[in-house]
Design a protein around this motif. Structure first.
Motif, PDB file in Angstrom:
ATOM      1  N   TYR A  13       0.882  -1.161  -0.043  1.00 56.02           N
ATOM      2  CA  TYR A  13      -0.049  -0.056   0.087  1.00 56.02           C
ATOM      3  C   TYR A  13       0.896   1.271   0.094  1.00 56.02           C
ATOM      4  O   TYR A  13       2.088   1.199   0.096  1.00 56.02           O
ATOM      5  N   LEU A  68      -7.222  -1.938   1.425  1.00 54.87           N
ATOM      6  CA  LEU A  68      -7.025  -0.442   2.110  1.00 54.87           C
ATOM      7  C   LEU A  68      -7.514   0.487   1.533  1.00 54.87           C
ATOM      8  O   LEU A  68      -8.470   1.392   2.210  1.00 54.87           O
ATOM      9  N   TYR A  97       4.400  -1.437   3.372  1.00 52.60           N
ATOM     10  CA  TYR A  97       4.475  -0.006   2.769  1.00 52.60           C
ATOM     11  C   TYR A  97       5.376  -0.090   1.143  1.00 52.60           C
ATOM     12  O   TYR A  97       6.501  -0.827   1.229  1.00 52.60           O
ATOM     13  N   GLU A 156      -8.524  -0.226  12.570  1.00 54.83           N
ATOM     14  CA  GLU A 156      -7.306   0.889  12.755  1.00 54.83           C
ATOM     15  C   GLU A 156      -7.874   2.146  11.503  1.00 54.83           C
ATOM     16  O   GLU A 156      -7.591   3.098  11.888  1.00 54.83           O
ATOM     17  N   ILE A 157      -8.497   1.497  10.377  1.00 56.35           N
ATOM     18  CA  ILE A 157      -8.831   2.596   9.391  1.00 56.35           C
ATOM     19  C   ILE A 157      -9.923   3.520  10.128  1.00 56.35           C
ATOM     20  O   ILE A 157      -9.760   4.536  10.030  1.00 56.35           O
ATOM     21  N   ARG A 161       2.993   0.146  10.299  1.00 58.02           N
ATOM     22  CA  ARG A 161       1.851   0.349   9.496  1.00 58.02           C
ATOM     23  C   ARG A 161       1.284   1.493  10.025  1.00 58.02           C
ATOM     24  O   ARG A 161       0.681   2.269   9.056  1.00 58.02           O
ATOM     25  N   LEU A 174       0.311   4.160   6.970  1.00 61.25           N
ATOM     26  CA  LEU A 174      -1.169   4.354   6.904  1.00 61.25           C
ATOM     27  C   LEU A 174      -1.313   6.044   6.889  1.00 61.25           C
ATOM     28  O   LEU A 174      -2.128   6.360   6.195  1.00 61.25           O
ATOM     29  N   LYS A 175      -0.796   6.607   7.641  1.00 58.70           N
ATOM     30  CA  LYS A 175      -0.764   8.102   7.901  1.00 58.70           C
ATOM     31  C   LYS A 175      -0.432   8.665   6.553  1.00 58.70           C
ATOM     32  O   LYS A 175      -0.965   9.563   6.124  1.00 58.70           O
ATOM     33  N   THR A 188      -0.252   7.515   3.562  1.00 54.26           N
ATOM     34  CA  THR A 188      -1.364   6.948   2.743  1.00 54.26           C
ATOM     35  C   THR A 188      -2.671   7.736   2.834  1.00 54.26           C
ATOM     36  O   THR A 188      -3.139   8.107   1.639  1.00 54.26           O
ATOM     37  N   TYR A 189      -3.106   7.777   4.077  1.00 57.02           N
ATOM     38  CA  TYR A 189      -4.343   8.577   4.304  1.00 57.02           C
ATOM     39  C   TYR A 189      -4.230  10.163   3.692  1.00 57.02           C
ATOM     40  O   TYR A 189      -5.182  10.733   3.129  1.00 57.02           O
TER      41      TYR A 189
END
Length: 329
Positions: A179, A191, A218, A254-255, A297, A301-302, A304-305
């Motif tokens: 991701y 995701l 990642y 988590e999302i 992660r 994720l931060k 990617t968001y």
């Protein structure tokens, strides 16, 4: 020797575009190729002004000609998400078979080293966890996912045949869930599906009871592993992925926390042949390549968001769920 030249197929895709960036940065002359059936020119438009980047809009399932010397080929052309390969099954099979055959012929002709992008999907719905490279898999060849799974399994077989019979230098990477920025928000993978639903204010959809596991790597970590494998002298398949396993339900939670959405989780029927477990054994990658993932992660994720939040409003438009059978990829 002069500047090394590398052909990257699927160059306008998620992983292909990041590979173009990496090899431009390493000083290579990069030739990108993509028929844009799932790729997006926006992923590589920043490279067009560079002298050491060129692009061909071409389908590798047809004959591939590259003038001049070629030192490396990275074959990343393929639909890679359920929404794509269920919509274009024949093209998916052709790019894995005819496309790979064409590029292996080119590699042989140019005396180039070729790395193919295989996938954890060659393991199917695995009976062992984590999955080592020696595991042969549990794949339904005639199920809905068979067009992708078997295209990749054939791709590995013909690549190894060219290696053993013709002496072509080949590398095989088995990529686990990855991701990061440039993923398509509406590509049907778990995701971007969850984040897209959160950004649109929709309930988050889990297929099955959410106990299935996935392992998310990642993109920067993955690109580093691919680079090291290409430069290694190891011809057998190598898993590249993050062994930190999490259930789909935990990941969904988590999302929800990351996005701050107040929407709830809704459950739908688990699609046919959806793998219950997905976790790489990266013993070989550690031993042979000195590689392991570095980005946690939460950090990945931060980033990617933030990327998804920056997209224009039309990118958030809802997809038609009847076009595919699973988010849990």
């Amino acid at each position: 020797m002069g500047q090394k030249r590398i052909l990257i197929t699927g160059a306008a895709g998620f992983l292909g575009s990041h590979l173009c960036d990496r090899f431009v940065k390493e000083g290579y002359h990069v030739i990108g190729m993509d028929n844009l059936i799932t790729g997006d020119m926006a992923n590589i438009e920043h490279l067009f002004k560079l002298e050491n980047f060129e692009f061909y809009n071409h389908d590798v399932s047809k004959f591939v000609h590259i003038p001049g010397k070629l030192h490396y080929i990275l074959h990343f052309a393929s639909p890679a998400s359920p929404i794509d390969y269920l919509k274009i099954p024949i093209q998916t099979l052709k790019v894995g078979s005819l496309g790979t055959h064409n590029l292996l012929g080119l590699a042989r002709n140019k005396n180039a080293r070729m790395l193919i992008a295989s996938t954890s999907e060659v393991y199917g719905d695995p009976n062992v966890n984590p999955q080592p490279e020696e595991y042969w898999g549990n794949v339904n060849p005639v199920g809905p996912r068979g067009v992708y799974d078997e295209a990749k399994r054939f791709q590995e077989a013909i690549t190894m045949a060219y290696h053993t019979f013709h002496g072509v230098e080949t590398r095989i990477v088995r990529i686990f869930n990855t991701y990061g920025p440039r993923m398509r928000l509406n590509d049907g993978r778990v995701l971007p599906a969850f984040i897209g639903q959160a950004l649109r204010g929709e309930d988050l959809t889990i297929f099955g009871d959410g106990s299935q596991t996935r392992s998310f790597c990642y993109v920067d970590d993955l690109i580093e592993g691919i680079y090291r494998l290409l430069m290694s002298d190891y011809a057998q398949p190598v898993n590249i992925g993050n062994p930190d396993e999490i259930t789909i339900k935990q990941f969904c939670e988590e999302i929800i926390k990351l996005t701050g959405t107040t929407q709830k989780i809704v459950y739908k029927e688990l699609p046919q042949d959806d793998p219950k477990q997905r976790r790489p054994d990266i013993t070989k990658a550690r031993a042979i390549l000195g590689w392991e993932p570095k980005v946690g992660r939460a950090e990945g994720l931060k980033i990617t968001y933030e990327y998804f939040k920056s997209l224009p409003a039309e990118a958030l438009e809802k997809i038609d769920h009847k076009d595919f059978t699973t988010f849990n990829r």
